[in-house]
Write an enzyme that holds these catalytic residues in place. Structure first.
Site, PDB file in Angstrom:
ATOM      1  N   GLY A 198      -9.869   7.461  -1.467  1.00  0.00           N
ATOM      2  CA  GLY A 198      -9.950   8.186  -2.736  1.00  0.00           C
ATOM      3  C   GLY A 198     -10.260   9.657  -2.483  1.00  0.00           C
ATOM      4  O   GLY A 198     -11.187   9.978  -1.742  1.00  0.00           O
ATOM      5  N   LYS A 237     -11.347  12.184  -4.512  1.00  0.00           N
ATOM      6  CA  LYS A 237     -12.609  12.737  -5.039  1.00  0.00           C
ATOM      7  C   LYS A 237     -13.770  12.238  -4.181  1.00  0.00           C
ATOM      8  O   LYS A 237     -14.681  12.993  -3.833  1.00  0.00           O
ATOM      9  CB  LYS A 237     -12.805  12.321  -6.503  1.00  0.00           C
ATOM     10  N   GLU A 238     -13.693  10.942  -3.855  1.00  0.00           N
ATOM     11  CA  GLU A 238     -14.739  10.333  -3.017  1.00  0.00           C
ATOM     12  C   GLU A 238     -14.760  10.996  -1.634  1.00  0.00           C
ATOM     13  O   GLU A 238     -15.815  11.165  -1.026  1.00  0.00           O
ATOM     14  CB  GLU A 238     -14.464   8.833  -2.880  1.00  0.00           C
ATOM     15  N   ARG A 239     -13.572  11.362  -1.144  1.00  0.00           N
ATOM     16  CA  ARG A 239     -13.481  11.991   0.196  1.00  0.00           C
ATOM     17  C   ARG A 239     -14.090  13.392   0.183  1.00  0.00           C
ATOM     18  O   ARG A 239     -14.757  13.784   1.132  1.00  0.00           O
ATOM     19  CB  ARG A 239     -12.011  12.025   0.641  1.00  0.00           C
ATOM     20  N   ASN A 263       0.838  10.500  -8.098  1.00  0.00           N
ATOM     21  CA  ASN A 263       1.285  10.741  -6.722  1.00  0.00           C
ATOM     22  C   ASN A 263       2.286   9.671  -6.279  1.00  0.00           C
ATOM     23  O   ASN A 263       3.261   9.970  -5.582  1.00  0.00           O
ATOM     24  CB  ASN A 263       0.101  10.705  -5.740  1.00  0.00           C
ATOM     25  N   THR A 310      -4.627   5.884  -4.178  1.00  0.00           N
ATOM     26  CA  THR A 310      -4.239   7.237  -4.591  1.00  0.00           C
ATOM     27  C   THR A 310      -3.918   7.283  -6.089  1.00  0.00           C
ATOM     28  O   THR A 310      -3.783   6.259  -6.760  1.00  0.00           O
ATOM     29  CB  THR A 310      -3.050   7.756  -3.756  1.00  0.00           C
ATOM     30  N   ASP A 326      -0.219   5.140   0.881  1.00  0.00           N
ATOM     31  CA  ASP A 326      -0.477   6.164   1.904  1.00  0.00           C
ATOM     32  C   ASP A 326      -0.604   5.532   3.282  1.00  0.00           C
ATOM     33  O   ASP A 326      -1.441   4.650   3.499  1.00  0.00           O
ATOM     34  CB  ASP A 326      -1.742   6.940   1.546  1.00  0.00           C
ATOM     35  N   ASP A 341       0.868  -1.168   0.000  1.00  0.00           N
ATOM     36  CA  ASP A 341       0.000   0.000   0.000  1.00  0.00           C
ATOM     37  C   ASP A 341       0.921   1.240   0.000  1.00  0.00           C
ATOM     38  O   ASP A 341       2.126   1.125   0.281  1.00  0.00           O
ATOM     39  CB  ASP A 341      -0.872  -0.041   1.268  1.00  0.00           C
ATOM     40  N   ASP A 395      -1.726  -0.411   6.096  1.00  0.00           N
ATOM     41  CA  ASP A 395      -1.719   0.352   7.351  1.00  0.00           C
ATOM     42  C   ASP A 395      -3.118   0.552   7.945  1.00  0.00           C
ATOM     43  O   ASP A 395      -3.222   1.090   9.044  1.00  0.00           O
ATOM     44  CB  ASP A 395      -1.120   1.746   7.133  1.00  0.00           C
ATOM     45  N   THR A 397      -2.825   0.711  -4.453  1.00  0.00           N
ATOM     46  CA  THR A 397      -3.195   1.928  -3.716  1.00  0.00           C
ATOM     47  C   THR A 397      -4.453   2.572  -4.297  1.00  0.00           C
ATOM     48  O   THR A 397      -4.756   2.386  -5.480  1.00  0.00           O
ATOM     49  CB  THR A 397      -2.040   2.951  -3.753  1.00  0.00           C
TER      50      THR A 397
HETATM   51  C1  XBP Z   1      -5.063   6.401   0.692  1.00  0.00           C
HETATM   52  C2  XBP Z   1      -6.211   7.182   0.248  1.00  0.00           C
HETATM   53  C3  XBP Z   1      -6.103   8.190  -0.810  1.00  0.00           C
HETATM   54  C4  XBP Z   1      -5.312   9.425  -0.476  1.00  0.00           C
HETATM   55  C5  XBP Z   1      -5.627  10.515  -1.473  1.00  0.00           C
HETATM   56  O1  XBP Z   1      -4.701   5.436  -0.249  1.00  0.00           O
HETATM   57  O2  XBP Z   1      -7.299   6.964   0.745  1.00  0.00           O
HETATM   58  O3  XBP Z   1      -7.406   8.586  -1.064  1.00  0.00           O
HETATM   59  O4  XBP Z   1      -5.670   9.923   0.799  1.00  0.00           O
HETATM   60  O5  XBP Z   1      -5.373  10.111  -2.759  1.00  0.00           O
HETATM   61  P1  XBP Z   1      -3.822   4.082   0.100  1.00  0.00           P
HETATM   62  P2  XBP Z   1      -6.066  10.813  -4.037  1.00  0.00           P
HETATM   63  O6  XBP Z   1      -3.741   3.913   1.586  1.00  0.00           O
HETATM   64  O7  XBP Z   1      -4.602   2.981  -0.582  1.00  0.00           O
HETATM   65  O8  XBP Z   1      -2.483   4.308  -0.527  1.00  0.00           O
HETATM   66  O9  XBP Z   1      -6.457  12.197  -3.664  1.00  0.00           O
HETATM   67  O10 XBP Z   1      -5.001  10.781  -5.110  1.00  0.00           O
HETATM   68  O11 XBP Z   1      -7.257   9.965  -4.394  1.00  0.00           O
HETATM   69 MG    MG Z   2      -3.028   3.143   3.369  1.00  0.00          MG
END
Ligand code: XBP
Ligand code: MG
Length: 251
Positions: free
Chosen positions: A52, A54-56, A128, A124, A11, A9, A183, A122
């Protein structure tokens, strides 16, 4: 069946990107658009329930400004805000604001030396991931990964298993040949639903998440001079996680 690939993963796992990276970038994008929306560290912890970017934003509006969702062109507004947020995030990452978590570089290098395949799964945005890898591991580090599964390449983001199914299909491997490092509860659910054994390294935002069924739950992967703390799980990780630890943990 023997372990062939480690799927990371991004983030919260490769790096603590959320509080000082994504959150700050969302706030900068809102301010640049003349909006007085501001996501505090605490509020952001709640918004992380939805993966995500946009979803957030959409989830934030549902909870805090539902009238915005009735506006004409709201989907385009969300897309534009997210594009701006992505640019701000990448500026932060390029400036070196986000280091890798303990043990990540060591384990990646060790896995490469042992010809273990590496992959990313991921929610994200792909660019990124590219910026983070290049800023922390060097210009050619994208090539370390056989597959980078990211963002909108699958329609349903974590906790749906789709991104893991996508990565396994691209790798040409079965779930039994892979191990995921995550995580968060959403990440664990996604990997488990795809049948992949998962090791958890939690962080400040996810330490209270439910991690039932994880191979091990640790505060980080550890380094020889920075031992990790194991909270639960049958895989005995010792002071720091190695490829051998993971192979033995799956046996
Ligand atoms: C973490 C997420 C992502 C980032 C934002 O992803 O939830 O939404 O916070 O990314 P992961 P974007 O733990 O799966 O890596 O704004 O690019 O969507
Ligand atoms: Mg994560």
């Amino acid at each position: 069946m023997s372990l062939k690939a480690l799927i990371f993963d991004v983030d919260g796992t490769l790096a603590d990107t959320e509080r000082d990276g994504h959150r700050v970038a969302f706030n900068t994008a809102f301010a640049a658009a003349g909006l007085n929306w501001r996501w505090s560290e605490e509020l952001y912890g709640e918004l992380l329930a939805v993966t995500g970017g946009k979803e957030r934003i959409r989830y934030y509006l549902q909870r805090h400004h539902p009238e915005w969702l009735e506006k004409e062109g709201i989907e385009q507004t969300i897309l534009s805000l997210h594009e701006s947020k992505t640019a701000h995030y990448q500026t932060l990452v390029k400036g070196g604001a986000i280091p890798l978590r303990p043990g990540i570089k060591r384990l990646l290098q060790e896995a490469r030396a042992q010809s273990m395949m590496l992959a990313i799964a991921t929610t994200t945005t792909h660019s990124n991931v590219a910026h983070l890898l290049q800023a922390t591991l060097g210009a050619h580090s994208l090539e370390w990964f056989a597959v980078i599964g990211a963002g909108d390449v699958v329609p349903a983001k974590k906790p749906a298993p789709d991104i893991y199914h996508y990565v396994m299909q691209q790798l040409g491997l079965s779930a039994q040949q892979c191990l995921a490092i995550e995580d968060s509860a959403q990440g664990l659910q996604a990997a488990q639903a795809a049948g992949i054994a998962t090791l958890i390294t939690f962080n400040e935002y996810t330490r209270e998440d439910g991690f039932d069924g994880a191979l091990a739950v640790l505060d980080h992967l550890g380094e020889p001079d920075q031992p990790c703390q194991q909270v639960s799980g049958a895989c005995r990780c010792g002071e720091y996680v190695t490829v051998e630890t993971l192979i033995n943990g799956l046996a």
